[in-house]
Design a protein around this motif. Structure first.
Motif, PDB file in Angstrom:
ATOM      1  N   GLU A   1       1.698   7.184  -0.324  1.00 35.24           N
ATOM      2  CA  GLU A   1       0.398   5.994  -0.459  1.00 35.24           C
ATOM      3  C   GLU A   1       0.757   5.644  -2.166  1.00 35.24           C
ATOM      4  O   GLU A   1       0.904   6.486  -3.088  1.00 35.24           O
ATOM      5  CB  GLU A   1      -0.943   6.659  -0.242  1.00 35.24           C
TER       6      GLU A   1
ATOM      7  N   ARG B   1       7.841   8.430   2.376  1.00 35.77           N
ATOM      8  CA  ARG B   1       6.672   7.335   2.070  1.00 35.77           C
ATOM      9  C   ARG B   1       5.546   7.725   1.495  1.00 35.77           C
ATOM     10  O   ARG B   1       5.124   8.829   2.039  1.00 35.77           O
ATOM     11  CB  ARG B   1       6.652   6.528   3.262  1.00 35.77           C
TER      12      ARG B   1
ATOM     13  N   GLN C   1       0.810  -1.111   0.106  1.00 38.48           N
ATOM     14  CA  GLN C   1      -0.065   0.039  -0.056  1.00 38.48           C
ATOM     15  C   GLN C   1       0.761   1.309   0.008  1.00 38.48           C
ATOM     16  O   GLN C   1       0.557   2.149  -0.641  1.00 38.48           O
ATOM     17  CB  GLN C   1      -0.657  -0.030   1.306  1.00 38.48           C
ATOM     18  N   THR C   2       1.951   1.374   0.935  1.00 36.39           N
ATOM     19  CA  THR C   2       2.873   2.504   0.762  1.00 36.39           C
ATOM     20  C   THR C   2       3.987   2.056   0.094  1.00 36.39           C
ATOM     21  O   THR C   2       4.698   0.871   0.352  1.00 36.39           O
ATOM     22  CB  THR C   2       3.025   3.002   2.431  1.00 36.39           C
TER      23      THR C   2
END
Lengths: 344, 242
Positions: free
Chosen positions: B239, B237, B194-195
Motif C-alpha cells: 500500500e 505489492r 494506491q498500491t
C-alpha cells in the motif's frame, strides 16, 4: 552538430474521424485519467510519406522502374567491344539479379525497381567485364543489390523479416497525436435517400448508418535523429536537410485522410516549436496531463510553453536552441522554423 | 551499495511479453529486455553488436518500482503488404509495393499499450562487469539514439533524471526518489496509484521480502534472432504510504 531535432505541434481539427478503430469509430486514449482523441503514429507517418509535398522532395532520389536493364547492359557491352553472344549472356546474368529474365531475351518479365546507386554499380561492373573479357562472378552479381538510400526509408525505417540485412532503423520517431482536452465521441445518425424512388409507395430512406466523430486540438511530437539520418543517406548533408525540411512542412500542413470526403477537416498546424540539442529528447505531453478546459488553442500554447520552462528549471536546459511559430497570435513563421531544423 | 535510479514516464508505453501472431500484448511493467534495450540505445550499442549487448546484459541487475500501471489501451493496427510474386526479386519493400500487380493486402494486428504508466528503475552492478554507473548515467542524459518506452511510437514524456548514489537499501532509495513531471503539481496524483509494485531479480536483495516468485522469459540471449531465456523474478505489492 545537434544530434536531435524535436518538433512539437498543436493542430486544431473541426469534427472529423481521422483514424478509425475496428468499429469505425475514432481512436481514443486515456491521458491524465481522461479520455482523449487519438491519431496513431502509423496513420500520421503514412499520410506524410505519401503526400505530394514529401514526394516532391524525394524526386531524383527515387529509383527507376524498367524491364530493360539487360538491354542497356548488352548495348554498353557491345559498345565496349564484347562479342554479341557474350554480351547477350552476361546482360541476362546481370538482369537476373533483379528479376526473372524472359526466355531467349535479356528483358525481365516484370518491371523492376533500380535505385541510382544500383545503376552506378551495374555500369562499373559492365566496364570491368568488358576490360577483362569474362563473365560476372556470383560475388559480383550479388554485390549489385544495394541498400536503398531513399529518403522515406531512411526516415521511417524498414523491417524485412525474411532478409534482415536490408533492414533500416528509422531515423525519426513519431508519437501518437493526442488531444489536449477531454473528448466525448459523438454519433452521427445519417440516412441516404434514393433519388429515383418517387414511384414507390415506400418513401423511406434507402440506407441508414452511424458514424462516430469528434473535434480536437491535437498535440503531436516528432524526434529526428540527425546522425542516424546522415548515416542512412551516406553522409549526404544536402539530402538530409531536404528530408528534414520536407518532413517538417508535411507535419505542419498534411492531415490524415480518414473520412475526409464526409468531413473535409483538413487543417494546418496552429503552433509549432522546434528544439535542437544533444540532451535526452522528451515529449511535452505532460503539459496536457490536466486536460485543457476552455479556450483550447491559446490555453494549450500557454501550457506547452510553461511545461518547457518547468522542465528546464527543474532538470536543467533540455535543448540548445528553440524556435516556434504561433498562428493564433501571428508570431513567427514556418520558414524560420524549418531553417532551425535544417541547420547543422 | 552504489545504485543508479531513473524514471520512465510517457503518455503511452508498451512492454512486450510473449507475442504470437497478430496479438501483441503488453505487461504492466518494463521487462528486463526492455530496460537493457533502453540502456543499449543510450550507450549507442546497435542491435547487431551481440558481444557488447551480452556484456551489458551480464553487468547490470535491474529492479523496477511500479508507481502506476496506468490503463490498458488496445490499438487496432492495419498495414499494407503486397501479394507474393515469385517472378520478381525485390531488393526492398518500396520496390515491391510499387510494382505489385496482385494488389496490396492488409494485415491486421492488435497492439496493446499502457497509458498513464509511470515506473522507476534501479540499476546495480553485478560482480562481473566492466562498465560504471556514472557512464550509464551520462549516456542516459545525452543518449546516442532516441529512447522510447518499448515501442518507437512511445517517446519519453519527461527527463529520465538518472541519479547515482550510495544507498543502504534499494527499496529506501526508490521510496525517496520523487521529482516533478507536470507543471501543475496537482494533476500528478494520477501517476501514483494506491498500491506500489516492486519487481527484482534473483540474487539481489532490495530490502523487501518477496510475496511471489515467478519465471519470466525476458532475458535476451540474441537480439538478432529474437531469442530470450528464462529467469526468476521476485515481486511484492505494498500500500502506498502517505
Amino acid at each position: 552538430m545537434s544530434r536531435f531535432i524535436q518538433i512539437h505541434t498543436l493542430t486544431s481539427y473541426p469534427p472529423a474521424n481521422l483514424n478509425r478503430d475496428d468499429l469505425g469509430r475514432p481512436k481514443t486514449a486515456m491521458m491524465g485519467g481522461v479520455e482523449r482523441l487519438r491519431v496513431s503514429s502509423q496513420s500520421l507517418k503514412r499520410h506524410w510519406r505519401t503526400s505530394d509535398l514529401f514526394q516532391e522532395a524525394l524526386r531524383g532520389h527515387l529509383g527507376t522502374r524498367t524491364k530493360d536493364i539487360g538491354v542497356r547492359v548488352r548495348q554498353s557491352l557491345v559498345e565496349k567491344g564484347v562479342t554479341a553472344k557474350n554480351a547477350e549472356q552476361w546482360a541476362s546474368d546481370i538482369a537476373g539479379v533483379f528479376g526473372k529474365v524472359e526466355k531467349g531475351k535479356v528483358t525481365t518479365q516484370q518491371l523492376v525497381f533500380i535505385s541510382p546507386e544500383e545503376w552506378k554499380a551495374i555500369d562499373t561492373l559492365s566496364q570491368t567485364l568488358a576490360d577483362k573479357n569474362r563473365q560476372p562472378s556470383d560475388e559480383e552479381k550479388k554485390s549489385l543489390l544495394k541498400k536503398s538510400t531513399a529518403v522515406d526509408i531512411a526516415l521511417f525505417g524498414r523491417m524485412l523479416a525474411d532478409s534482415s540485412n536490408f533492414n533500416v532503423e528509422a531515423a525519426c520517431q513519431v508519437a501518437h497525436a493526442i488531444s489536449v482536452h477531454g473528448v466525448t465521441v459523438e454519433d452521427d445518425y445519417f440516412t441516404a435517400v434514393d433519388d429515383l424512388n418517387s414511384e414507390h409507395d415506400d418513401r423511406g430512406a434507402a440506407h441508414i448508418g452511424e458514424t462516430g466523430f469528434a473535434s480536437a486540438v491535437f498535440y503531436n511530437y516528432v524526434c529526428i535523429d540527425r546522425q542516424s539520418l546522415l548515416d542512412h543517406l551516406d553522409d549526404d548533408e544536402a539530402l538530409a536537410n531536404k528530408a528534414i525540411a520536407a518532413l517538417t512542412e508535411a507535419i505542419a500542413t498534411v492531415s490524415p485522410k480518414g473520412k475526409q470526403n464526409s468531413f473535409g477537416s483538413y487543417a494546418y498546424a496552429s503552433y509549432m516549436m522546434i528544439e535542437i540539442g544533444n540532451k535526452q529528447p522528451r515529449s511535452l505531453s505532460a503539459s496536457f496531463l490536466s486536460p485543457i478546459k476552455s479556450d483550447f488553442l491559446p490555453a494549450a500554447i500557454q501550457a506547452l510553453e510553461k511545461q518547457v520552462e518547468h522542465f528546464d528549471s527543474v532538470y536543467g536546459p533540455c535543448a540548445e536552441q528553440r524556435r516556434s511559430f504561433n498562428a493564433v497570435s501571428g508570431e513567427g513563421n514556418l520558414q524560420s522554423v524549418v531553417e532551425l531544423a535544417t541547420q547543422s | 551499495m552504489q545504485c543508479l535510479i531513473f524514471r520512465l514516464y510517457g503518455a503511452m508505453a508498451s512492454w512486450g511479453s510473449t507475442a504470437i501472431g497478430s496479438v501483441r500484448p503488453t505487461r504492466s511493467a518494463p521487462s528486463r529486455s526492455a530496460v537493457l534495450g533502453l540502456l543499449a540505445a543510450a550507450l549507442g550499442i546497435r542491435r547487431d553488436q551481440e558481444e557488447q549487448l551480452a556484456r551489458l546484459n551480464r553487468s547490470v541487475a535491474i529492479t523496477i518500482k511500479c508507481e502506476s500501471e496506468g490503463n490498458l489501451l488496445r490499438d487496432y493496427h492495419t498495414a499494407q503488404v503486397p501479394g507474393t510474386d515469385k517472378k520478381a526479386i525485390w531488393p526492398h519493400r518500396k520496390a515491391e509495393l510499387e510494382n505489385t500487380h496482385k494488389g496490396v493486402n492488409t494485415i491486421l494486428s492488435t497492439r496493446d499499450y499502457r497509458t498513464d504508466g509511470h515506473w522507476l528503475v534501479a540499476i546495480t552492478l553485478r560482480e562481473d562487469t566492466d562498465c560504471t554507473l556514472e557512464a550509464i548515467r551520462d549516456a542516459l542524459d545525452e543518449p546516442v539514439f532516441p529512447l522510447y518506452l518499448g515501442r518507437k511510437s512511445c517517446p519519453l514524456s519527461a527527463p529520465l533524471h538518472p541519479v547515482v548514489s550510495e544507498v543502504e537499501s534499494i527499496y529506501e532509495a526508490l521510496s525517496e526518489y520523487e521529482y516533478p513531471i507536470a507543471h501543475q503539481a496537482v494533476v500528478e496524483a494520477v501517476l501514483y496509484s494506491q498500491t506500489v509494485g516492486y519487481e527484482w531479480e534473483d540474487g539481489v536483495s532490495i530490502g523487501l521480502s518477496p510475496q511471489e516468485t515467478s519465471e519470466r522469459w525476458d532475458e535476451p540471449t540474441s537480439r538478432l534472432r529474437w531469442q530470450f531465456d528464462k529467469r526468476l523474478v521476485h515481486s511484492a505489492r505494498l500500500e502506498r504510504k502517505e
